[in-house]
Design a protein around this motif. Structure first.
Motif, short mmCIF file in Angstrom:
data_model
loop_
_atom_site.label_atom_id
_atom_site.label_comp_id
_atom_site.label_asym_id
_atom_site.label_seq_id
_atom_site.Cartn_x
_atom_site.Cartn_y
_atom_site.Cartn_z
N LEU A 298 34.09 22.34 25.70
CA LEU A 298 35.47 22.42 26.17
C LEU A 298 35.86 23.85 26.54
O LEU A 298 36.58 24.08 27.51
CB LEU A 298 36.43 21.88 25.12
N TRP B 122 39.42 25.39 27.73
CA TRP B 122 40.17 25.04 26.52
C TRP B 122 40.03 26.15 25.48
O TRP B 122 39.06 26.90 25.48
CB TRP B 122 39.64 23.74 25.94
N HIS C 231 45.13 23.38 26.10
CA HIS C 231 44.47 22.80 27.27
C HIS C 231 44.65 23.71 28.49
O HIS C 231 45.57 24.54 28.53
CB HIS C 231 44.98 21.39 27.54
N SER D 50 51.77 19.23 28.05
CA SER D 50 51.04 18.32 27.17
C SER D 50 51.80 17.02 26.97
O SER D 50 51.20 15.98 26.68
CB SER D 50 50.79 19.00 25.82
N LEU E 75 45.87 10.87 29.02
CA LEU E 75 44.57 10.82 28.35
C LEU E 75 44.25 9.41 27.84
O LEU E 75 43.09 9.04 27.73
CB LEU E 75 44.52 11.82 27.20
N ALA F 14 40.96 8.85 29.66
CA ALA F 14 39.86 9.23 28.78
C ALA F 14 39.71 8.29 27.59
O ALA F 14 38.76 8.43 26.81
CB ALA F 14 40.05 10.66 28.28
N VAL G 22 41.69 8.22 25.01
CA VAL G 22 41.95 9.09 23.85
C VAL G 22 43.44 9.09 23.57
O VAL G 22 44.26 9.32 24.48
CB VAL G 22 41.47 10.53 24.12
N PHE H 32 34.78 15.06 22.75
CA PHE H 32 34.70 16.27 23.56
C PHE H 32 34.01 16.01 24.89
O PHE H 32 34.34 16.65 25.89
CB PHE H 32 34.00 17.38 22.77
N ARG I 67 34.37 13.27 26.61
CA ARG I 67 35.40 12.66 27.45
C ARG I 67 36.40 13.70 27.95
O ARG I 67 36.79 13.69 29.12
CB ARG I 67 36.13 11.56 26.68
N LEU I 68 36.81 14.60 27.07
CA LEU I 68 37.77 15.63 27.47
C LEU I 68 37.15 16.59 28.47
O LEU I 68 37.82 17.04 29.42
CB LEU I 68 38.30 16.37 26.24
N LEU J 124 37.13 15.39 32.16
CA LEU J 124 38.39 15.19 32.87
C LEU J 124 38.44 15.96 34.18
O LEU J 124 37.99 17.12 34.26
CB LEU J 124 39.58 15.63 32.00
#
Length: 391
Positions: free
Chosen positions: A309, A314, A328, A334, A341, A345, A347, A383, A385-386, A389
């Protein structure tokens, strides 16, 4: 709708976030990763459940009203253990059992404050603390944390007014996860004492502190109870979330005031939950050590996998106990990113905007990850998946 105590504050953040799941399907190859709430999802360990079943069948007192300040044997066990683990001296008469740690905080504020008073909260704060202050007519005074997400007592001193009644700290912290150094807590104790304030220290996550030995020496002060009010939760240690068992450790005089609040709200703490907590303290030390080791391994997994990340911009602002707190890199709040998300994702997590006042900067770039319910492999998947993005 008329203005009331409850309309003075915001909707419960975890419940609000759960509504983002409405109408969203999660395919079998990408199930939801729910890192929104800091609570165990598993039931108590089997030996504790067996003991609870026996209590239900064999202990008639477990079904009746009990003492407002809690089961005497549990109060004594907490006092004995706190004296051994922190040093100094804690007596059973300085311990009260509450219906969860949130109630412990509510009771402490009720005993300390009246309309128009002020309590200093480091920001980001635990949102339920802010909500209770709002509903009590008490002003939450934000204290911006410094390097490492650690608050500074010197900066807090500048916020004290003639209406300040307490400073409330959470360590290990929710939402940031960081463990406050002993010197930091000692400095806040000195500040509170100098201004005749209460220092509330919420140690809900003390059983998952990465440090060995006592995390602070506040109880070694022979007059600790003139200033310190410590809060604790049995929910995280023994998976007793649904049974609502917490504790407040304070002077007998303050507990006498707290007793008034508790008597009018719940009359007594959950009787089965109290007995379960006592059984857990007396029989599950080795099991709890394993739970702590697992949480520490997940914390290590955060550090191990975060570089993927970091390469995407990040930042890891804090990590420990049940939480990782991150910044982020996206050009959006956020508050808008977190709901996206869920769909993009799979999440569910909480935005930093839920942990600070609307007019306080920083939260729009921050997110809280509650990792206690995903293992090392789950953290790697999170992580991945994030990092994938594209926003």
């Amino acid at each position: 709708m008329p203005t009331t105590r409850t309309t003075s504050t915001f909707a419960p953040p975890v419940m609000a976030a759960r509504r983002w799941l409405d109408g969203v399907d999660f395919p079998a190859d990408r199930p939801l990763l729910n890192v929104s709430q800091a609570a165990p999802v598993d039931p108590p360990p089997l030996p504790l459940r067996a003991a609870m079943a026996e209590i239900v069948m064999q202990d008639p007192e477990a079904h009746l009203y009990g003492p407002v300040l809690g089961l005497p044997a549990l109060r004594a066990e907490v006092a004995k253990r706190w004296t051994a683990s922190y040093g100094g001296a804690v007596a059973a008469e300085q311990v009260a059992i509450t219906s969860g740690c949130n109630q412990a905080f509510a009771a402490a504020i009720a005993a300390l404050c009246t309309e128009g008073d002020e309590v200093i909260l480091p920001v980001p704060y635990y949102f339920n603390h802010r909500m209770w202050l709002d509903m009590s007519g008490v002003k939450a005074v934000p204290l911006t944390v410094g390097d490492g997400m650690i608050p500074d007592a010197g900066q807090a001193a500048a916020l004290i007014t003639d209406r300040t009644r307490a400073i409330a700290l959470v360590s290990p912290n929710n939402p940031c996860g960081v463990e406050y150094p002993a010197a930091t807590l000692r400095a806040f104790m000195a500040l509170a004492r100098a201004h005749d304030l209460a220092l509330i220290v919420d140690e809900t996550y003390r059983d998952f502190d990465s440090r060995t030995g006592a995390p602070h020496d506040l109880f070694t002060d022979p007059d600790w109870d003139a200033t310190l009010i410590q809060l604790y939760s049995f929910s995280k240690a023994y998976r007793l979330t649904g049974h609502r068992v917490g504790a407040v450790v304070a002077s007998q005089g303050r507990l006498a005031e707290i007793e008034k609040f508790l008597d009018t709200v719940t009359i007594c703490p959950n009787q089965l939950g109290q007995r379960a907590a006592l059984w857990g303290m007396q029989n599950l030390d080795q099991w709890l050590a394993g739970e702590r080791a697992e949480i520490l391994d997940r914390r290590a997994a955060i550090a191990d996998h975060f570089p993927k990340l970091a390469a995407k911009g990040w930042q890891l602002l804090g990590c420990g106990a049940y939480f990782a707190y991150v910044r982020h890199p996206y050009a959006m709040s956020s508050a808008d990113l977190a709901p996206r998300l869920v769909k993009e994702a799979g999440v569910l997590l909480l935005p930093g905007t839920m942990f600070m006042p609307d007019d306080h900067g920083g939260g729009d770039s921050q997110l809280r990850i509650a990792f206690a319910n995903i293992d090392r492999a789950g953290i790697a998947t999170l992580f991945d998946r994030l990092a994938a993005l594209t926003l």
